[in-house]
Structures are given as structure tokens and as C-alpha cells.
Design an enzyme around this catalytic site. Structure first.
Site, PDB file in Angstrom:
ATOM      1  N   ILE A   1       0.845  -1.202   0.000  1.00 24.68           N
ATOM      2  CA  ILE A   1       0.000   0.000   0.000  1.00 24.68           C
ATOM      3  C   ILE A   1       0.881   1.253   0.000  1.00 24.68           C
ATOM      4  CG2 ILE A   1      -1.783   1.271   1.279  1.00 24.68           C
ATOM      5  CD1 ILE A   1      -2.648  -1.527   2.412  1.00 24.68           C
TER       6      ILE A   1
ATOM      7  N   TYR B   1      -3.355 -10.233  15.375  1.00 29.11           N
ATOM      8  CA  TYR B   1      -3.147  -9.145  14.407  1.00 29.11           C
ATOM      9  C   TYR B   1      -4.200  -8.049  14.611  1.00 29.11           C
ATOM     10  CZ  TYR B   1      -3.627  -6.493  10.118  1.00 29.11           C
ATOM     11  OH  TYR B   1      -3.769  -5.462   9.222  1.00 29.11           O
TER      12      TYR B   1
HETATM   13  N1  LIG Z   1      -2.596  -5.602   2.503  1.00 27.12           N
HETATM   14  C1  LIG Z   1      -3.710  -5.832   3.193  1.00 27.12           C
HETATM   15  O1  LIG Z   1      -4.497  -6.718   2.869  1.00 27.12           O
HETATM   16  C2  LIG Z   1      -4.086  -4.922   4.353  1.00 27.12           C
HETATM   17  C3  LIG Z   1      -5.409  -4.931   4.780  1.00 27.12           C
HETATM   18  C4  LIG Z   1      -5.765  -4.122   5.830  1.00 27.12           C
HETATM   19  C5  LIG Z   1      -4.811  -3.336   6.462  1.00 27.12           C
HETATM   20  N2  LIG Z   1      -3.538  -3.345   6.048  1.00 27.12           N
HETATM   21  C6  LIG Z   1      -2.580  -2.537   6.819  1.00 27.12           C
HETATM   22  O2  LIG Z   1      -1.871  -1.620   6.003  1.00 27.12           O
HETATM   23  C7  LIG Z   1      -0.513  -1.548   6.407  1.00 27.12           C
HETATM   24  C8  LIG Z   1       0.401  -1.818   5.245  1.00 27.12           C
HETATM   25  O3  LIG Z   1       0.007  -3.004   4.612  1.00 27.12           O
HETATM   26  P1  LIG Z   1       0.744  -3.511   3.308  1.00 27.12           P
HETATM   27  O4  LIG Z   1      -0.195  -4.441   2.656  1.00 27.12           O
HETATM   28  O5  LIG Z   1       1.289  -2.381   2.531  1.00 27.12           O
HETATM   29  O6  LIG Z   1       1.911  -4.333   3.975  1.00 27.12           O
HETATM   30  P2  LIG Z   1       3.404  -4.595   3.421  1.00 27.12           P
HETATM   31  O7  LIG Z   1       3.961  -5.668   4.281  1.00 27.12           O
HETATM   32  O8  LIG Z   1       3.405  -4.772   1.964  1.00 27.12           O
HETATM   33  O9  LIG Z   1       4.129  -3.205   3.740  1.00 27.12           O
HETATM   34  C9  LIG Z   1       4.568  -2.853   5.023  1.00 27.12           C
HETATM   35  C10 LIG Z   1       5.907  -2.191   4.845  1.00 27.12           C
HETATM   36  O10 LIG Z   1       6.357  -1.772   6.127  1.00 27.12           O
HETATM   37  C11 LIG Z   1       7.698  -2.194   6.312  1.00 27.12           C
HETATM   38  N3  LIG Z   1       7.874  -2.367   7.761  1.00 27.12           N
HETATM   39  C12 LIG Z   1       7.313  -3.299   8.570  1.00 27.12           C
HETATM   40  N4  LIG Z   1       7.719  -3.116   9.839  1.00 27.12           N
HETATM   41  C13 LIG Z   1       8.541  -2.035   9.829  1.00 27.12           C
HETATM   42  C14 LIG Z   1       9.276  -1.350  10.824  1.00 27.12           C
HETATM   43  N5  LIG Z   1       9.265  -1.739  12.102  1.00 27.12           N
HETATM   44  N6  LIG Z   1      10.017  -0.275  10.468  1.00 27.12           N
HETATM   45  C15 LIG Z   1      10.046   0.141   9.168  1.00 27.12           C
HETATM   46  N7  LIG Z   1       9.388  -0.479   8.187  1.00 27.12           N
HETATM   47  C16 LIG Z   1       8.634  -1.553   8.510  1.00 27.12           C
HETATM   48  C17 LIG Z   1       7.842  -3.462   5.510  1.00 27.12           C
HETATM   49  O11 LIG Z   1       9.182  -3.711   5.133  1.00 27.12           O
HETATM   50  C18 LIG Z   1       6.966  -3.143   4.297  1.00 27.12           C
HETATM   51  O12 LIG Z   1       7.699  -2.469   3.304  1.00 27.12           O
HETATM   52  C19 LIG Z   1      -0.332  -2.524   7.541  1.00 27.12           C
HETATM   53  O13 LIG Z   1      -0.425  -1.803   8.729  1.00 27.12           O
HETATM   54  C20 LIG Z   1      -1.491  -3.442   7.420  1.00 27.12           C
HETATM   55  O14 LIG Z   1      -1.887  -3.921   8.665  1.00 27.12           O
HETATM   56  C21 LIG Z   1      -3.143  -4.113   4.990  1.00 27.12           C
END
Ligand SMILES: NC(=O)c1ccc[n+]([C@@H]2O[C@H](COP(=O)([O-])OP(=O)(O)OC[C@H]3O[C@@H](n4cnc5c(N)ncnc54)[C@H](O)[C@@H]3O)[C@@H](O)[C@H]2O)c1
Length: 354
Positions: A12, A148
Site C-alpha cells: 500500500i 493481528y
Molecule cells: N494488505 C492488506 O491486505 C491490508 C489490509 C488491511 C490493512 N492493512 C494494513 O496496512 C498496512 C500496510 O500493509 P501492506 O499491505 O502495505 O503491507 P506490506 O507488508 O506490503 O508493507 C509494510 C511495509 O512496512 C515495512 N515495515 C514493517 N515493519 C517495519 C518497521 N518496524 N520499520 C520500518 N518499516 C517496517 C515493511 O518492510 C513493508 O515495506 C499494515 O499496517 C497493514 O496492517 C493491509
């Protein structure tokens, strides 16, 4: 505005960087690359047509964050740096509580010390619980059935309580329904062509030859196509919601109730698994085999977002339907040479930026 996007190399986050960059905002990526690859940044730069300021920093590292905030003045932060797998969180709850909660605490503390007062936080419809069904609005009480979801709900609560006691901080939590799809160029997107949605993931696995058919858990549900129906949100619509929220918070005249608001972002309609599969077949010209299995315990017929709050406050609504989602997933899948292998994102070649 100068906007720090924590988790900006992720699924995202990378699309959000594009949406912000296209509006002329200066984007600074902060990511520890625990679930993404530095290579994502060069694709982003190619899409935006300019270089990106990016830092390999863990958001739990308050000193490193403070150093970044000391270097430039930031107008807003987008917080997507979290671990997101429901299944993984069940086996590693400590790691999830540490990453998602400790990261947010460090980020909030350093933001406030640096005088940064606008935050857009990536939340999830997971806070409504697995058994939630029908149209969900933000007043539904959180029912967090798994670690989660508990981390997500706690982070929202934490942000809300900090905002309530600190008039200098205004925040919006965007509760995603199923984010799927890819940038229309096919150059960025998730490894499985979407977020973590089961059906689309299974379709992509069939295309990849690692699965024979798509499992459909019952075709006798009271929905239009008889299958479980979910709310699919094109990731570019989600990215636009982040950019809209950054802009809205930047307008000081805009009232934020209590300093923090949670709002759903979804398409506002539910789509059955067979309808999704049909849309993918139409987009790709492929025939995708499927098998109807028994209902899964805990599944509900349909879930979708009530998006009135996002429409009223942000002026946002989803623009793309499943046809556009499947078209963009198929384009991304077709560009195999550029795809990031799953799940070993970290193993991908490319040096992390300093
Ligand atoms: N993709 C989904 O289906 C979905 C659905 C609902 C909510 N979300 C929420 O949206 C957010 C992002 O989701 P996404 O799908 O882009 O996930 P993703 O895993 O693709 O992206 C998360 C990014 O954050 C980075 N990251 C994780 N922990 C970190 C830290 N401690 N310090 C710095 N960087 C860190 C990871 O390397 C990654 O690049 C999350 O909070 C997730 O809970 C995602």
C-alpha cells in the site's frame, strides 16, 4: 507538503507514494525492508520520474527517526510500517505486538518531539472481527478475534488517546477492506497480484502453476453468485484515500472530531468469489479452474464497507471495480521478469538505502 511514508516500500505504501508524488508532495520513504525489497524504490522512481529520498530505518528505532525529523521539517506522516499477516500473527504474537505497537509508540513520540502534527494511519477492517457481516460502519464495536486485529485496534486506540490529550496532533486511521490490484502500469504491486485476499491469491497461484484450482468455499450462500462475497478495493483507490487524508489534515479549518477519526475505505459493495474469477477470466483470456468445497468455519456470506464517513469527510469514494482490479493484476502477472518473488522479499537483490 513534505510527507514521510513509513512502510513506503510495501504494497500500500508504494502506491501511496505514487499518489502523493503525483500531487506534487515531496515524499520521503522510511522502511526497514523486512517485508519489501529496496528494488521497489527504483520502480517508484521510474514511475514518478524523479529520485526518491529513502531511508532504511526501523520505526521502533526512535533515535534514527529523530535524526530524520531533525534533518527536515515534515508536514505529515503516513504510517504503514507494520506486520500484516493474520496467520503469521497467530504463531508469532510477540513479534506482532512488538512491531506494530512499539513502532507506533516510537513514531508518535518522535513526531511530537519534532512538532509534526498530522498522521494518516493504515488500519484494517480486521478490527470488526471475523464474524462481522453485511455493511459495516465505524460505530460497530471492535471485536478482535486474533493477535493481528488486536494490534491494529490497540494502535487505533493509542493514536486516539494521544490525540485527545495533545491538541497539536490530528490523525486519521483508514480501515482497509480487501486491498487488491496493482498500479495500472504493472510496474508495482504485490507478489501475488494483490493484498492478502484468499481468492485472488489462489487465482494468481493457478496462473503461476503452483495450484491446480481455486477453492470456493460453498456455492449455496445467500449472495448473487452463491459464494462468499467480499469488498475488494483497488490499491490505487486506497492510495488516493491516503493522499486525500494527508491533504484534508493539512487543511487546519477541517474539524477532526476529538483529534482522531477512524474511517472505512472500501468499494462499498461485495463481490462473490465466482464473480471475481469471471472478471479475471475476462481480463486475462484464461480459463481458471475452480473446485467447490464445504463452507469454512467462521465464514460469513458477505461483508462490505459502509463508506459514508469517508465520502462525507474526505470526499473520497472508490472508482475502480473488479474489472479494473483484474485487468491490473493480470498486467502485473504478465510482467513476470519484474515481479518480486514471494515470500522471500528480503532475498531479492538490491542494496538498502542508508
Ligand atoms: N494488505 C492488506 O491486505 C491490508 C489490509 C488491511 C490493512 N492493512 C494494513 O496496512 C498496512 C500496510 O500493509 P501492506 O499491505 O502495505 O503491507 P506490506 O507488508 O506490503 O508493507 C509494510 C511495509 O512496512 C515495512 N515495515 C514493517 N515493519 C517495519 C518497521 N518496524 N520499520 C520500518 N518499516 C517496517 C515493511 O518492510 C513493508 O515495506 C499494515 O499496517 C497493514 O496492517 C493491509
Amino acid at each position: 507538503m513534505r510527507v514521510m511514508v513509513c512502510g513506503g516500500a510495501g504494497y500500500i505504501g508504494s502506491h501511496t507514494c505514487v499518489a502523493l508524488g503525483e500531487r506534487g508532495h515531496e515524499v520521503v520513504v522510511v522502511d526497514n525492508f523486512s517485508h519489501s525489497a529496496p528494488k521497489a524504490l527504483s520502480r517508484l522512481e521510474a514511475l514518478l520520474g524523479r529520485s526518491l529520498d529513502a531511508h532504511c530505518v526501523d520505526v521502533r528505532d526512535g533515535a534514527a527517526l529523530a535524526a530524520l525529523f531533525a534533518r527536515h521539517r515534515y508536514d505529515a506522516v503516513v504510517h504503514l510500517a507494520a506486520s500484516r499477516s493474520v496467520h503469521d500473527a497467530r504463531t508469532r504474537p510477540l513479534a506482532y505486538f512488538d512491531n506494530n505497537i512499539a513502532g507506533t509508540i516510537a513514531l508518535l513520540r518522535t513526531m511530537r518531539e519534532a512538532g509534526v502534527g498530522r498522521l494518516v494511519h493504515g488500519s484494517s477492517a480486521a478490527v470488526y472481527g471475523d464474524g462481522a457481516s453485511g455493511a459495516l460502519d465505524e460505530d460497530a464495536p471492535p471485536i478482535c478475534d486474533d493477535p493481528y486485529a488486536r494490534t491494529v485496534a490497540f494502535v487505533e486506540q493509542l493514536i486516539g488517546e494521544v490525540c485527545a490529550t495533545d491538541p497539536g496532533l490530528r490523525a486519521v486511521s483508514l480501515r482497509h477492506f480487501d486491498p487488491v490490484g496493482a498500479h495500472p502500469s504493472g510496474r508495482i504491486g504485490d507478489c501475488v497480484g494483490g493484498g492478502v485476499n484468499d481468492t485472488l491469491q489462489a487465482i494468481c497461484q493457478v496462473v503461476d502453476g503452483v495450484r491446480e484450482c481455486v477453492p470456493i468455499y460453498g456455492d449455496d450462500w445467500p449472495t448473487a453468485d452463491g459464494t462468499c462475497a467480499r469488498d475488494y478495493l483497488h490499491v490505487m483507490d486506497a492510495a488516493r484515500a491516503y493522499a486525500d487524508a494527508v491533504d484534508a489534515l493539512g487543511d487546519d479549518a477541517r474539524d477532526v472530531d476529538g483529534g482522531h477519526m477512524a474511517m472505512n475505505i472500501g468499494s462499498g459493495r461485495s463481490v462473490g468469489a465466482l464473480e471475481l474469477l469471471g472478471a479475471f477470466e475476462a481480463a486475462s483470456g484464461l480459463r481458471i479452474p475452480y473446485r467447490v468445497l464445504a463452507h469454512r468455519i467462521g465464514d460469513v456470506a458477505e461483508v462490505y464497507a459502509d463508506t459514508r464517513r469517508a465520502a462525507d469527510w474526505l470526499g473520497w469514494r472508490a472508482e475502480s471495480g473488479v474489472d479494473a482490479i483484474c485487468r491490473d493484476v493480470w498486467r502485473r502477472l504478465s510482467m513476470r521478469a519484474e515481479r518480486t518473488p514471494s515470500p522471500a522479499f528480503q532475498a531479492e537483490a538490491g542494496a538498502a538505502p542508508k
